[in-house]
Write a protein that holds these residues in place. Structure first.
Motif, mmCIF file in Angstrom:
data_model
loop_
_atom_site.group_PDB
_atom_site.id
_atom_site.type_symbol
_atom_site.label_atom_id
_atom_site.label_comp_id
_atom_site.label_asym_id
_atom_site.label_seq_id
_atom_site.Cartn_x
_atom_site.Cartn_y
_atom_site.Cartn_z
ATOM 1 N N LYS A 77 2.932 11.533 0.239
ATOM 2 C CA LYS A 77 3.861 11.240 1.219
ATOM 3 C C LYS A 77 3.283 10.215 2.072
ATOM 4 O O LYS A 77 1.963 10.182 2.090
ATOM 5 C CB LYS A 77 4.127 12.561 2.173
ATOM 6 C CG LYS A 77 4.992 13.652 1.450
ATOM 7 C CD LYS A 77 5.031 14.628 2.237
ATOM 8 C CE LYS A 77 5.863 15.813 1.854
ATOM 9 N NZ LYS A 77 6.221 16.963 2.847
ATOM 10 N N VAL A 78 3.969 9.425 2.881
ATOM 11 C CA VAL A 78 3.575 8.335 3.680
ATOM 12 C C VAL A 78 3.872 8.452 5.035
ATOM 13 O O VAL A 78 4.875 8.542 5.351
ATOM 14 C CB VAL A 78 3.780 6.892 3.121
ATOM 15 C CG1 VAL A 78 3.263 5.814 4.243
ATOM 16 C CG2 VAL A 78 3.157 6.720 1.718
ATOM 17 N N LYS A 79 2.820 8.677 6.055
ATOM 18 C CA LYS A 79 3.261 8.648 7.555
ATOM 19 C C LYS A 79 3.088 7.143 8.229
ATOM 20 O O LYS A 79 1.924 6.674 8.080
ATOM 21 C CB LYS A 79 2.278 9.739 7.983
ATOM 22 C CG LYS A 79 2.628 9.760 9.688
ATOM 23 C CD LYS A 79 1.970 11.076 10.342
ATOM 24 C CE LYS A 79 2.063 11.003 11.800
ATOM 25 N NZ LYS A 79 1.251 12.182 12.449
ATOM 26 N N VAL A 80 4.059 6.699 8.412
ATOM 27 C CA VAL A 80 3.905 5.434 8.908
ATOM 28 C C VAL A 80 3.736 5.311 10.561
ATOM 29 O O VAL A 80 4.998 5.849 11.210
ATOM 30 C CB VAL A 80 5.171 4.467 8.621
ATOM 31 C CG1 VAL A 80 5.009 3.081 9.211
ATOM 32 C CG2 VAL A 80 5.437 4.388 7.302
ATOM 33 N N THR A 81 2.744 5.059 10.995
ATOM 34 C CA THR A 81 2.579 5.120 12.623
ATOM 35 C C THR A 81 2.486 3.753 13.474
ATOM 36 O O THR A 81 1.716 2.947 12.659
ATOM 37 C CB THR A 81 1.420 5.958 12.896
ATOM 38 O OG1 THR A 81 1.025 7.218 12.159
ATOM 39 C CG2 THR A 81 0.983 6.127 14.239
ATOM 40 N N ASN A 110 0.916 -1.225 -0.055
ATOM 41 C CA ASN A 110 -0.210 -0.037 0.038
ATOM 42 C C ASN A 110 0.846 1.260 0.144
ATOM 43 O O ASN A 110 0.579 2.289 -0.757
ATOM 44 C CB ASN A 110 -0.972 -0.109 1.220
ATOM 45 C CG ASN A 110 -2.270 -1.038 1.071
ATOM 46 O OD1 ASN A 110 -2.449 -1.608 -0.149
ATOM 47 N ND2 ASN A 110 -2.670 -1.155 2.079
ATOM 48 N N ALA A 111 1.963 1.160 0.758
ATOM 49 C CA ALA A 111 2.800 2.382 0.770
ATOM 50 C C ALA A 111 3.242 2.451 -0.454
ATOM 51 O O ALA A 111 3.772 3.623 -1.066
ATOM 52 C CB ALA A 111 3.800 2.181 1.975
ATOM 53 N N ARG A 112 3.971 1.468 -1.145
ATOM 54 C CA ARG A 112 4.229 1.704 -2.604
ATOM 55 C C ARG A 112 3.448 2.420 -3.442
ATOM 56 O O ARG A 112 4.018 3.234 -4.290
ATOM 57 C CB ARG A 112 4.620 0.407 -3.130
ATOM 58 C CG ARG A 112 6.071 -0.390 -2.636
ATOM 59 C CD ARG A 112 6.434 -1.451 -3.330
ATOM 60 N NE ARG A 112 7.574 -2.238 -2.755
ATOM 61 C CZ ARG A 112 8.706 -1.724 -2.787
ATOM 62 N NH1 ARG A 112 9.137 -0.895 -3.538
ATOM 63 N NH2 ARG A 112 9.867 -2.579 -2.083
ATOM 64 N N LYS A 113 2.087 1.803 -3.421
ATOM 65 C CA LYS A 113 1.065 2.514 -4.292
ATOM 66 C C LYS A 113 1.101 3.998 -3.911
ATOM 67 O O LYS A 113 1.120 4.921 -4.945
ATOM 68 C CB LYS A 113 -0.161 2.015 -3.959
ATOM 69 C CG LYS A 113 -0.380 0.616 -4.731
ATOM 70 C CD LYS A 113 -1.887 0.068 -4.339
ATOM 71 C CE LYS A 113 -1.999 -1.364 -4.359
ATOM 72 N NZ LYS A 113 -3.191 -1.698 -4.020
ATOM 73 N N PHE A 114 1.031 4.390 -2.789
ATOM 74 C CA PHE A 114 0.932 5.849 -2.473
ATOM 75 C C PHE A 114 2.370 6.536 -2.766
ATOM 76 O O PHE A 114 1.882 7.707 -3.256
ATOM 77 C CB PHE A 114 0.735 6.137 -0.776
ATOM 78 C CG PHE A 114 -0.724 5.375 -0.239
ATOM 79 C CD1 PHE A 114 -1.643 5.154 -1.085
ATOM 80 C CD2 PHE A 114 -0.397 4.564 1.143
ATOM 81 C CE1 PHE A 114 -2.876 4.636 -0.585
ATOM 82 C CE2 PHE A 114 -1.647 4.319 1.616
ATOM 83 C CZ PHE A 114 -2.781 4.253 1.019
ATOM 84 N N LEU A 115 3.195 6.040 -2.497
ATOM 85 C CA LEU A 115 4.599 6.628 -3.086
ATOM 86 C C LEU A 115 4.602 6.729 -4.541
ATOM 87 O O LEU A 115 5.155 7.886 -5.125
ATOM 88 C CB LEU A 115 5.705 6.000 -2.409
ATOM 89 C CG LEU A 115 5.933 6.066 -0.863
ATOM 90 C CD1 LEU A 115 6.894 5.161 -0.535
ATOM 91 C CD2 LEU A 115 6.479 7.333 -0.427
ATOM 92 N N GLY A 116 4.171 5.879 -5.172
ATOM 93 C CA GLY A 116 4.085 5.970 -6.731
ATOM 94 C C GLY A 116 3.051 6.862 -7.139
ATOM 95 O O GLY A 116 3.578 7.478 -8.427
ATOM 96 N N LYS A 117 2.175 7.163 -6.591
ATOM 97 C CA LYS A 117 1.224 8.228 -7.051
ATOM 98 C C LYS A 117 1.744 9.493 -6.458
ATOM 99 O O LYS A 117 0.941 10.605 -6.677
ATOM 100 C CB LYS A 117 -0.114 8.161 -6.330
ATOM 101 C CG LYS A 117 -0.730 6.879 -6.834
ATOM 102 C CD LYS A 117 -2.125 6.904 -6.350
ATOM 103 C CE LYS A 117 -2.860 5.419 -6.972
ATOM 104 N NZ LYS A 117 -4.101 5.306 -6.298
ATOM 105 N N MET A 129 7.073 7.970 11.732
ATOM 106 C CA MET A 129 8.079 8.450 10.790
ATOM 107 C C MET A 129 7.372 8.976 9.356
ATOM 108 O O MET A 129 6.217 8.277 9.112
ATOM 109 C CB MET A 129 9.254 7.409 10.383
ATOM 110 C CG MET A 129 8.865 6.290 9.589
ATOM 111 S SD MET A 129 10.411 5.397 9.520
ATOM 112 C CE MET A 129 9.900 4.021 8.674
ATOM 113 N N THR A 130 7.950 9.755 8.568
ATOM 114 C CA THR A 130 7.457 10.207 7.203
ATOM 115 C C THR A 130 8.257 9.867 6.182
ATOM 116 O O THR A 130 9.382 9.890 6.262
ATOM 117 C CB THR A 130 6.982 11.566 7.098
ATOM 118 O OG1 THR A 130 6.354 11.991 8.501
ATOM 119 C CG2 THR A 130 6.220 12.181 5.985
ATOM 120 N N LEU A 131 7.723 9.187 5.244
ATOM 121 C CA LEU A 131 8.523 8.723 4.047
ATOM 122 C C LEU A 131 8.150 9.697 2.509
ATOM 123 O O LEU A 131 6.677 9.889 2.644
ATOM 124 C CB LEU A 131 8.366 7.311 3.749
ATOM 125 C CG LEU A 131 8.641 6.228 4.766
ATOM 126 C CD1 LEU A 131 8.191 4.855 4.241
ATOM 127 C CD2 LEU A 131 10.158 6.423 5.012
#
Length: 164
Positions: free
Chosen positions: A110-114, A100-107, A158-160
């Protein structure tokens, strides 16, 4: 400012076809605009003397609105997507969250992982940082860490962002 609103003594006039007509009084410039049945519009008020142009004001406003609309179309808004994990997450669940994070980053988001802690999990919060580090390490081919892992109340986040 248009037509009668222009109160400057001297202005630099640009004709309707783009040629420079020189510096003249604002009354003379207004007469030229009236003869051409067009408007006198102040283009650059901060210049010395101010620059005015003889153009159709309605058409000018329409062109500006169209340019703004085009710029808004090209603009990309970056959203912050959140992915929540728990300290004792299983490998397959972690892989699903990673996809899911890969999809979000591909679009381009930013991704916040909690990492959320409940109850007694708070006692071992420092050991759970490994989960976030592992998550970032597996995504390092497409993501960089914008904000490193940090405790915020009962959660660590953290934020990616996407690599440029």
């Amino acid at each position: 400012m248009i037509n009668g609103q222009i109160r400057d003594k001297e202005v630099r006039v640009i004709g309707s076809d783009g040629e420079q007509l020189g510096v003249m009084s604002s009354r003379d410039a207004q007469k030229l605009a009236d003869e051409a049945e067009l408007d006198l519009v102040k283009i650059s008020p901060k210049a010395n003397p101010p620059v005015v142009k003889i153009i159709d004001y309605g058409k000018y406003k329409y062109e500006l609105a169209r340019k703004d609309k085009e710029n808004k179309k090209k603009q990309k808004t970056v959203e912050l997507k959140e992915i929540r994990l728990s300290p004792n997450i299983e490998a397959n669940d972690l892989n699903t969250k990673m996809n899911n994070a890969r999809k979000f980053l591909g679009k381009g988001n930013k991704v916040k992982v909690t990492l959320r802690f409940r109850g007694r999990e708070m006692a071992h919060a420092y050991k759970s940082k490994v989960v976030l580090d592992d998550f970032a390490a597996k995504l390092e081919d497409i993501a960089t860490i914008e904000k490193p892992a940090k405790m915020e109340g009962r959660s660590m986040s953290m934020t990616l962002t996407e690599k440029k």
